[in-house]
Design a protein around this motif. Sequence first.
Motif: not given
Length: 397
Positions: A75-85
Amino acid sequence: MTTTASSERATLAQPIFAGILAALVGFASSFAIVLQGLNTVGATPGQAASGLFALCLGIAVVGIGLSLITRMPVAVAWSTPGAALLIATGAIEGGFPAAVGAFLVSAALIVVAGLWRPFGRAVAAIPMPLASAMLAGILFNLCLAPVRAMAEMPLLALPIVLAWAVTLRIARLWAVPVAVVVAGIIIAVATPLPDWALGDIWPAPTFVMPVFTLDAVVGIALPLFIVTMASQNIPGLTVLRSNGYNPAVSPLFVSTGIVSGFAAFFGGHVVNLAAITAALCAGPEAHPDPARRYVASLTTGIAYIFIAIGAGFAAAFVAAAPPILIEAVAGLALLSSLAAALVAAMSEEKTRLPAVVTFVTAASGLSVAGVGAAFWGLVAGGALMALDGFGRSQAQE
């Protein structure tokens, strides 16, 4: 015979439903965070919509490709913690082009981590308590948003928080999506969208020429790479392995890194292995037979093609809504990530104090020479850990 046939049909449909659920939950629970992050580092509403569209297509391409090639539920996703960063970092010198340059550097580092084993091992050697503490510091201020919203707009924020809390008790997986729906209804009723907001909601990929600056590389690219590896890629691999799969690591990192690079030119930050929704595709709930669970991640990828079509509408809605309500929904979505990061950061007594230093520095909003607090938090915690280790060795001598 009829009962057996019905059971077989239900079993065949099981991974498809699991894949659709993973896509809906993954998108609905964090698209507002992604848009807010892109907007914060300087993207226009059109560029943010383009970035969301590029990320959705990137997830589709990598998810479908890896599922078919490996026959595993990757499964692949975007980086939610990266967006929070990105939200925590704020506007940077050079604007959104400089942020895009940082996205490209981060994507290149992920590719290198997949191709060059010593570098990949070095990244994995970053103490998990420090990486988790840095992530917790990044998430902390954003997770305060629901409280701030309750203070500033109580009549609008309270129904959102209550909907989230009640659904959390009944069906935990749907708590954030329900909060998003309630927020959408409240925003539509209480703050009508202006005419321009829905004027052009079809996807419009917008190319962004990157600009490379040292401040953006140190303040965005390096922390983005670290939090993505520590909170997305490594946990994603752990989910797969805990369910009996042992994929080759290099193709996973290289493919997500390359697609992240392409997405960056259109405003997307990072595509990576899914961590939370990965369990929906890789676990026994997706299918009794582990060999058939790849259909779930394949379905997730296909679903993201259709989700990408709605990226423009999502961006327009978020851009026209009161920022504090969008931040409140984002904060609710990140509470579980904050809790997990804090537990991981404080789990070992010998690294607890360096982790606390990392956390408070990353949460402080400190900016030195244009470099954000996330990087300085890791530096401060690492320096204290090294000093403590040196002191211990001296005492033993």
